[in-house]
Design an enzyme around this catalytic site. Sequence first.
Site, PDB file in Angstrom:
ATOM      1  N   LYS A 199      34.210  43.457  46.999  1.00 49.91           N
ATOM      2  CA  LYS A 199      34.845  42.358  46.277  1.00 49.91           C
ATOM      3  C   LYS A 199      33.933  41.142  46.369  1.00 49.91           C
ATOM      4  O   LYS A 199      33.648  40.649  47.457  1.00 49.91           O
ATOM      5  CB  LYS A 199      36.215  42.052  46.887  1.00 49.91           C
ATOM      6  CG  LYS A 199      36.865  40.831  46.248  1.00 49.91           C
ATOM      7  CD  LYS A 199      38.300  40.653  46.685  1.00 49.91           C
ATOM      8  CE  LYS A 199      38.848  39.348  46.113  1.00 49.91           C
ATOM      9  NZ  LYS A 199      40.243  39.135  46.466  1.00 49.91           N
ATOM     10  N   ARG A 209      43.732  32.151  39.833  1.00 55.68           N
ATOM     11  CA  ARG A 209      44.160  31.138  40.808  1.00 55.68           C
ATOM     12  C   ARG A 209      45.235  30.235  40.215  1.00 55.68           C
ATOM     13  O   ARG A 209      46.017  29.646  40.954  1.00 55.68           O
ATOM     14  CB  ARG A 209      42.940  30.394  41.345  1.00 55.68           C
ATOM     15  CG  ARG A 209      42.118  31.387  42.186  1.00 55.68           C
ATOM     16  CD  ARG A 209      40.836  30.864  42.747  1.00 55.68           C
ATOM     17  NE  ARG A 209      40.126  31.979  43.383  1.00 55.68           N
ATOM     18  CZ  ARG A 209      38.911  31.917  43.879  1.00 55.68           C
ATOM     19  NH1 ARG A 209      38.250  30.770  43.825  1.00 55.68           N
ATOM     20  NH2 ARG A 209      38.360  32.972  44.429  1.00 55.68           N
ATOM     21  N   ARG A 221      35.432  30.958  48.983  1.00 54.24           N
ATOM     22  CA  ARG A 221      35.620  32.217  49.692  1.00 54.24           C
ATOM     23  C   ARG A 221      34.284  32.907  50.011  1.00 54.24           C
ATOM     24  O   ARG A 221      34.250  34.089  50.326  1.00 54.24           O
ATOM     25  CB  ARG A 221      36.484  33.159  48.849  1.00 54.24           C
ATOM     26  CG  ARG A 221      37.817  32.570  48.398  1.00 54.24           C
ATOM     27  CD  ARG A 221      38.841  33.677  48.161  1.00 54.24           C
ATOM     28  NE  ARG A 221      39.935  33.307  47.277  1.00 54.24           N
ATOM     29  CZ  ARG A 221      40.882  32.440  47.579  1.00 54.24           C
ATOM     30  NH1 ARG A 221      40.875  31.807  48.740  1.00 54.24           N
ATOM     31  NH2 ARG A 221      41.855  32.187  46.709  1.00 54.24           N
ATOM     32  N   GLU A 236      29.854  48.051  52.688  1.00 53.52           N
ATOM     33  CA  GLU A 236      31.283  47.728  52.702  1.00 53.52           C
ATOM     34  C   GLU A 236      32.127  48.964  52.384  1.00 53.52           C
ATOM     35  O   GLU A 236      33.165  49.204  53.001  1.00 53.52           O
ATOM     36  CB  GLU A 236      31.594  46.630  51.666  1.00 53.52           C
ATOM     37  CG  GLU A 236      31.146  45.229  52.075  1.00 53.52           C
ATOM     38  CD  GLU A 236      32.097  44.595  53.102  1.00 53.52           C
ATOM     39  OE1 GLU A 236      33.079  45.234  53.503  1.00 53.52           O
ATOM     40  OE2 GLU A 236      31.828  43.438  53.498  1.00 53.52           O
ATOM     41  N   LYS A 251      35.410  45.018  42.472  1.00 51.60           N
ATOM     42  CA  LYS A 251      35.999  43.878  41.772  1.00 51.60           C
ATOM     43  C   LYS A 251      35.050  42.696  41.752  1.00 51.60           C
ATOM     44  O   LYS A 251      34.475  42.400  42.800  1.00 51.60           O
ATOM     45  CB  LYS A 251      37.262  43.497  42.550  1.00 51.60           C
ATOM     46  CG  LYS A 251      38.030  42.373  41.994  1.00 51.60           C
ATOM     47  CD  LYS A 251      39.177  42.123  42.900  1.00 51.60           C
ATOM     48  CE  LYS A 251      39.836  40.857  42.424  1.00 51.60           C
ATOM     49  NZ  LYS A 251      40.788  40.383  43.358  1.00 51.60           N
ATOM     50  N   SER A 277      41.028  38.524  36.041  1.00 55.43           N
ATOM     51  CA  SER A 277      41.586  37.506  35.148  1.00 55.43           C
ATOM     52  C   SER A 277      40.551  36.889  34.214  1.00 55.43           C
ATOM     53  O   SER A 277      40.811  36.721  33.018  1.00 55.43           O
ATOM     54  CB  SER A 277      42.248  36.416  35.983  1.00 55.43           C
ATOM     55  OG  SER A 277      41.325  35.847  36.899  1.00 55.43           O
ATOM     56  N   TYR A 316      44.976  43.638  33.009  1.00 56.02           N
ATOM     57  CA  TYR A 316      46.147  42.924  32.488  1.00 56.02           C
ATOM     58  C   TYR A 316      46.578  43.469  31.131  1.00 56.02           C
ATOM     59  O   TYR A 316      47.657  43.128  30.655  1.00 56.02           O
ATOM     60  CB  TYR A 316      45.849  41.413  32.433  1.00 56.02           C
ATOM     61  CG  TYR A 316      45.586  40.875  33.829  1.00 56.02           C
ATOM     62  CD1 TYR A 316      46.643  40.601  34.691  1.00 56.02           C
ATOM     63  CD2 TYR A 316      44.288  40.734  34.317  1.00 56.02           C
ATOM     64  CE1 TYR A 316      46.417  40.177  35.991  1.00 56.02           C
ATOM     65  CE2 TYR A 316      44.050  40.304  35.614  1.00 56.02           C
ATOM     66  CZ  TYR A 316      45.118  40.027  36.447  1.00 56.02           C
ATOM     67  OH  TYR A 316      44.888  39.625  37.735  1.00 56.02           O
TER      68      TYR A 316
HETATM   69  C1  PBG Z   1      43.286  37.666  46.554  1.00 51.22           C
HETATM   70  C2  PBG Z   1      43.054  38.165  45.174  1.00 51.22           C
HETATM   71  C3  PBG Z   1      42.389  37.501  44.159  1.00 51.22           C
HETATM   72  C4  PBG Z   1      42.421  38.344  43.054  1.00 51.22           C
HETATM   73  C5  PBG Z   1      43.120  39.487  43.418  1.00 51.22           C
HETATM   74  N1  PBG Z   1      43.483  39.358  44.755  1.00 51.22           N
HETATM   75  C6  PBG Z   1      41.826  36.124  44.118  1.00 51.22           C
HETATM   76  C7  PBG Z   1      40.667  35.757  44.906  1.00 51.22           C
HETATM   77  O1  PBG Z   1      40.089  36.545  45.645  1.00 51.22           O
HETATM   78  O2  PBG Z   1      40.292  34.596  44.797  1.00 51.22           O
HETATM   79  C8  PBG Z   1      41.820  38.044  41.719  1.00 51.22           C
HETATM   80  C9  PBG Z   1      42.358  38.837  40.579  1.00 51.22           C
HETATM   81  C10 PBG Z   1      41.966  38.328  39.246  1.00 51.22           C
HETATM   82  O3  PBG Z   1      41.142  37.403  39.092  1.00 51.22           O
HETATM   83  O4  PBG Z   1      42.510  38.855  38.276  1.00 51.22           O
HETATM   84  N2  PBG Z   1      44.627  37.838  46.957  1.00 51.22           N
END
Ligand code: PBG
Length: 326
Positions: A199, A209, A221, A236, A251, A277, A316
Amino acid sequence: MTPSYPVSRPRRLRRTAALRRLVAPVSVRPSALVQPLFVKEAIDEPQPVVSMPGVVQHTRDSVRKAAAEAVSAGVGGLILFGIPALKDDRGSQADAADGIVQLALADLAADLGSQTVLMADLCLDEYTSHGHCGLLTADGEVDNDATLERYASIAVAQAVAGVHVVAPSGMMDGQVAAIRSALDSAGFPDVAICAYAAKYASGFYGPFRDAAECAPQFGDRASYQQDPAARDAMREIELDIAEGADIIMIKPALAYLDVISQAAAMAGLPVAAYQVSGEYSMVEAAAANGWLDRDRVIMETLTAISRAGADIILTYWATEVAQRLS
Ligand code: PBG
């Protein structure tokens, strides 16, 4: 006369739609798609997510309808994200028995039973007042090992509520092992783990967010999510497999197709990819301006992610695409 171009003619197999269909090994299966759903505590009506046109934060009631619709469209699973009414520094609502995700999971488990796969994001950022994915030390660093205890407890709370697969997304070292052992000792050896294994610290999470109301209140992060320029994905993934992951996830998806394809070649277990997203909003925004053919680009991106080797795709558009394909 000898042709002046190569005799091999790939175009032969592209001449008709029937030929193209016959020779295309990649397809997007509705049963491989997972629909993310946001459920928010203490709202009476679904709230639109402005930066994700077509996506809403659901009420406890409306998420049941959305879930039923997704399942009847033929999607393979659902993944829930909760937005609590109250946040605090340890994310107490994440593992509260009456936390919004636990309530929604129990509703969906009662409505849908084993007709679908119920997944839940397992993290703290939606629940903490500071918006980080873990507990903080006094000087504001994310405390890896203290966070693992919270994740273990959230996993058990979600299992009690009826989750089939937990999806830890916080990128703490050792999270899969901590969750596996907590689930086993609490009597849930059959709850599976879909580990967000690779990730990346990505700008493509921007719209999420808003949807999950979890932007970090300070910093970013980058000390726990991966650097897009690093080559640490296989490390990982190997760690997560060794710790007991059942499914590994990459991801975002589209900007990391190389990682999906390497993972598919080595993992020996199902590989999921999360079309996040920003990938969604980018296409929706361009389509709203008339700059892209929306439906065509959606299918092209999903086909690319499948072709790279993803067995499962979180998107989505899952319900819509499943409806279109059936
Ligand atoms: C963290 C989480 C995130 C997403 C899924 N789980 C946000 C992040 O790591 O900042 C992002 C999913 C997306 O952008 O559609 N709980």
